[in-house]
Motif scaffolding. Sequence first.
Motif, PDB file in Angstrom:
ATOM      1  N   CYS A  28       0.722   6.558   5.850  1.00 31.86           N
ATOM      2  CA  CYS A  28       1.413   5.476   5.151  1.00 31.86           C
ATOM      3  C   CYS A  28       2.651   5.067   5.941  1.00 31.86           C
ATOM      4  O   CYS A  28       3.411   5.910   6.427  1.00 31.86           O
ATOM      5  N   TRP A  30       5.246   3.574   4.846  1.00 30.21           N
ATOM      6  CA  TRP A  30       6.482   3.616   4.053  1.00 30.21           C
ATOM      7  C   TRP A  30       7.359   4.740   4.591  1.00 30.21           C
ATOM      8  O   TRP A  30       6.862   5.822   4.909  1.00 30.21           O
ATOM      9  N   CYS A  33       6.976   8.827   3.889  1.00 32.42           N
ATOM     10  CA  CYS A  33       5.733   9.122   3.165  1.00 32.42           C
ATOM     11  C   CYS A  33       4.700   9.637   4.163  1.00 32.42           C
ATOM     12  O   CYS A  33       4.511   9.054   5.228  1.00 32.42           O
ATOM     13  N   GLY A  37      -2.516   6.079   4.579  1.00 33.37           N
ATOM     14  CA  GLY A  37      -2.297   4.649   4.311  1.00 33.37           C
ATOM     15  C   GLY A  37      -3.606   3.889   4.403  1.00 33.37           C
ATOM     16  O   GLY A  37      -4.007   3.466   5.485  1.00 33.37           O
ATOM     17  N   PHE A  54      -0.306   1.116   3.571  1.00 31.46           N
ATOM     18  CA  PHE A  54       0.452   1.945   2.632  1.00 31.46           C
ATOM     19  C   PHE A  54      -0.503   2.779   1.793  1.00 31.46           C
ATOM     20  O   PHE A  54      -1.699   2.476   1.670  1.00 31.46           O
ATOM     21  N   CYS A  55       0.061   3.811   1.177  1.00 23.62           N
ATOM     22  CA  CYS A  55      -0.692   4.541   0.166  1.00 23.62           C
ATOM     23  C   CYS A  55      -0.694   3.725  -1.125  1.00 23.62           C
ATOM     24  O   CYS A  55      -0.024   2.692  -1.215  1.00 23.62           O
ATOM     25  N   GLU A  57       0.566   4.150  -4.149  1.00 26.59           N
ATOM     26  CA  GLU A  57       1.845   4.000  -4.872  1.00 26.59           C
ATOM     27  C   GLU A  57       2.758   3.009  -4.153  1.00 26.59           C
ATOM     28  O   GLU A  57       3.386   2.155  -4.769  1.00 26.59           O
ATOM     29  N   HIS A  58       2.837   3.139  -2.843  1.00 20.89           N
ATOM     30  CA  HIS A  58       3.779   2.296  -2.104  1.00 20.89           C
ATOM     31  C   HIS A  58       3.270   0.866  -1.932  1.00 20.89           C
ATOM     32  O   HIS A  58       4.068  -0.057  -1.809  1.00 20.89           O
ATOM     33  N   ASP A  61       4.454  -0.919  -4.989  1.00 24.39           N
ATOM     34  CA  ASP A  61       5.879  -1.255  -4.909  1.00 24.39           C
ATOM     35  C   ASP A  61       6.120  -2.416  -3.957  1.00 24.39           C
ATOM     36  O   ASP A  61       6.950  -3.292  -4.214  1.00 24.39           O
ATOM     37  N   TYR A  62       5.385  -2.434  -2.837  1.00 23.01           N
ATOM     38  CA  TYR A  62       5.551  -3.508  -1.854  1.00 23.01           C
ATOM     39  C   TYR A  62       5.114  -4.852  -2.441  1.00 23.01           C
ATOM     40  O   TYR A  62       5.786  -5.871  -2.277  1.00 23.01           O
TER      41      TYR A  62
END
Length: 204
Positions: A28, A30, A33, A37, A54-55, A57-58, A61-62
């Motif tokens: 990932c 992020w 992290c 990803g 990204f994973c 969760e991220h 958020d992104y």
Amino acid sequence: MGLDSKYFDRIRTRRRRPVEEPPSAPTCQWDGCDKPGVHRAPVGRNAEGQFFLFCFEHVKDYNKGYNYFSGLSDSEIARYQKEAITGHRPTWTVGVNGSAKSSPIQADIRSGAYNRVRDPFGFVQGNKSRGPRFPEQRKLKTLEAKAFDTMGLGANATSSEIKSKYKELVKKHHPDANGGDRGSEERFRAVVQAYQLLKQNGFC
């Protein structure tokens, strides 16, 4: 079947291939992290086709904070939205494109090269007369043609001609003026019905 059988020598077996490990997913992107990803997220404007990895969760958020139009003014955003309607391709108002006016086809039309084309409605050369493009006389229906015949008029009779002929026939065949003639009364009814039909259909 024994091991010394003649059929035993003909048996073919597959060789076992070494098990390939699946490629490891990138880390990932992020900060801080270490999870894989596997989810793509767009980089931004002017970087179409490029993605961050990204994973799960991220990437959520992104995406919550992602704004393609960040840094643009309201007028620039409105212009982008207007251009998006035509796929960001140039367009011209009718009659404004100068290159179209100077095209070979338009030059041929102006020079009269298309005079050989049968163009009864003036679509190619343009109908310069202010009158209607289509023939004024419409095809008569059966009852309308019969009404004109009853009144002794042609199909191209004007409204004033129809009215004057109607007055003339009514005076001639009216029960008060025909002296009790039954034939004249039938003619009177036919004339009245014919006139009403023509009036309802907009001939007078």
